[in-house]
Design a protein around this motif. Structure first.
Motif, mmCIF file in Angstrom:
data_model
loop_
_atom_site.group_PDB
_atom_site.id
_atom_site.type_symbol
_atom_site.label_atom_id
_atom_site.label_comp_id
_atom_site.label_asym_id
_atom_site.label_seq_id
_atom_site.Cartn_x
_atom_site.Cartn_y
_atom_site.Cartn_z
ATOM 1 N N PHE A 1 18.069 -3.656 -34.600
ATOM 2 C CA PHE A 1 18.639 -2.617 -33.748
ATOM 3 C C PHE A 1 20.171 -2.581 -33.773
ATOM 4 O O PHE A 1 20.769 -1.584 -33.376
ATOM 5 N N VAL B 1 8.865 1.149 -32.121
ATOM 6 C CA VAL B 1 9.645 1.950 -33.070
ATOM 7 C C VAL B 1 8.712 2.875 -33.860
ATOM 8 O O VAL B 1 9.020 4.053 -34.073
ATOM 9 N N TYR C 1 14.909 3.311 -30.466
ATOM 10 C CA TYR C 1 15.297 1.922 -30.252
ATOM 11 C C TYR C 1 16.599 1.910 -29.451
ATOM 12 O O TYR C 1 17.235 2.950 -29.269
#
Length: 456
Positions: free
Chosen positions: A219, A264, A270
């Motif tokens: 992320f 996701v 995210y």
């Protein structure tokens, strides 16, 4: 022709909401049905839809029972279940009965559109892959993306055609096969054959991903997000946006991280560490494993819902011992790679016989290492048996070539067929459409055989 979509929900207002959202996304042939029994009769009467969205909780006939009826009368209709109850067990039961997806109310317009598009992509791919209707194996439309994959095997050629068709969609793909069979090579070929070829492909070895670093690596994080974060970091999802994210050894991913990956896949969203603004990503996920995923699920080491999400498309590469026709062209490929410029490397007849007869537990990767070593030992001369490893010179044969020590009682092919069909039938909870698809036979053929076995 537009894809035909049937919406089934006993709430007319919710049907109107779904219809409006799908119309905005470009779908036009949409029918709403508030009576589940009437919906079941549509399929029983031969009416065909490409996709059905089914509410789980309806009077007279619940969603699970309706799913069963639809799959038995129209096995190639993709089904998406919609429910107010978010339970993994129910989701898995739906997938096992043949549903493509399981959405939880309130369903966002983004999740609805993504799920419908992916389900219809899968439907189109399955239609194209109906090999039973073709007398010969379909040829690749474009060979250049697959040029690095050397094969003469019919089974592998079929996998390559499936890979090419999957490449034109955005469905996640799961590639399975033993270590060394070329899973990463196939993943790269899918990327090159896709519309994402001009964007990045990022390869991540999941065995090297730790729980403490997962969020930062996937992320990313903002500057100052935690002690030591003196600058911002771009995660895999942002770096690969518009491209392909290849997750190798997915079966090793710890359970604690599987839920994050699932979110996701479900939502395409995210959160970068140190921010409070959700971000969207447009990545195509390809995962690979040499693990027995169903065994991992039984051992509660891998989530069933994530497994079915990843397996939007499934490509299985057979081991080298099951594709012996590929050994000679692979040897020639590796000879060209390792022989010096201007040298003519060759393998003598006895050595080739040994190479053809070996088991190759390490598959293509092992064959490549064997040829590399043999070229070095041959010193520009012919590759003789003495250049090969001891285990190979000992003539270890593949299991399928060894005569059985104890053949046991002889049974007929019909008995073998009966046992196998019933085993698969029970494995899929007596779902005929999934059983027929897994066995690669027609649904009517399966029904006749089950009737003959007294199982229908």
């Amino acid at each position: 022709m537009d894809d035909r979509i049937l919406l089934i929900d006993d709430d007319p207002d919710y049907l109107d909401l779904l219809r409006r959202r799908l119309t905005i996304e470009g779908f036009h042939d949409i029918t709403g049905e508030a009576d589940p029994l009437a919906a079941a009769r549509r399929f029983a009467d031969g009416e065909r839809f490409h996709l059905a969205l089914i509410d789980m909780n309806m009077p007279d006939l619940n969603g699970m029972a309706l799913l069963d009826r639809i799959k038995n009368t129209s096995p190639y209709t993709e089904c998406i279940m919609v429910t107010a109850v978010n339970e993994v067990q129910i989701a898995v039961a739906c997938i096992r009965k043949g549903a493509y997806d399981y959405l939880v109310k309130p369903v966002s317009k983004e999740s609805l559109a993504l799920s419908v598009k992916r389900a219809l992509e899968r439907k189109h791919l399955l239609d194209l892959l109906d090999i039973d209707k073709q007398k010969s194996l379909p040829e690749l439309t474009r060979t250049s993306p697959f040029r690095g994959i050397v094969t003469r095997s019919r089974n592998v050629l079929k996998v390559l055609k499936e890979a090419e068709l999957h490449a034109h969609s955005d469905v996640p793909i799961l590639i399975t096969g033993e270590s060394g069979t070329g899973k990463e090579l196939l993943a790269k070929a899918v990327h090159r054959a896709s519309s994402r070829a001009g964007r990045p492909m990022t390869t991540v070895n999941m065995a090297a991903v730790t729980e403490s670093l997962f969020d930062a690596e996937f992320f990313g994080h903002a500057k100052g997000a935690f002690t030591g974060a003196d600058k911002a970091r771009v995660g895999y999802l942002e770096h690969t946006d518009g491209g392909t994210l290849f997750l190798d050894e997915i079966g090793i991913l710890p359970m604690a991280l599987q839920g994050k990956l699932l979110r996701v896949l479900q939502d395409g969203e995210y959160m970068t560490i140190g921010t409070n603004q959700p971000r969207r990503t447009d990545v195509r996920i390809i995962a690979a494993t040499n693990e027995d995923m169903e065994q991992l699920i039984e051992q509660r080491r891998f989530r069933q819902d994530l497994y079915y999400r990843l397996r939007g498309g499934w490509l299985h590469l057979p081991p080298l011992r099951d594709r012996r026709a590929d050994i000679p062209p692979l040897i020639n490929l590796f000879l060209d790679e390792f022989c010096g410029e201007g040298q003519r490397c060759r393998v003598d007849v006895q050595t080739m016989a040994l190479l053809m007869n070996y088991d190759y537990p390490g598959n293509i990767r092992e064959l490549r290492s064997i040829i590399q070593s043999a070229v070095n030992l041959a010193q520009s001369g012919p590759i003789l048996a003495g250049c090969l490893p001891e285990a190979l010179r000992a003539g270890k044969r593949a299991p399928d070539l060894e005569p059985p020590r104890d053949p046991g009682p002889v049974i007929t092919l019909a008995q073998l067929e009966r046992e196998h069909i019933l085993k698969v039938y029970r494995r899929f909870d007596r779902n005929k459409s999934r059983t027929a698809r897994h066995l690669d036979i027609g649904l009517n053929t399966l029904r006749r055989k089950l009737a003959a076995y007294g199982m229908d």
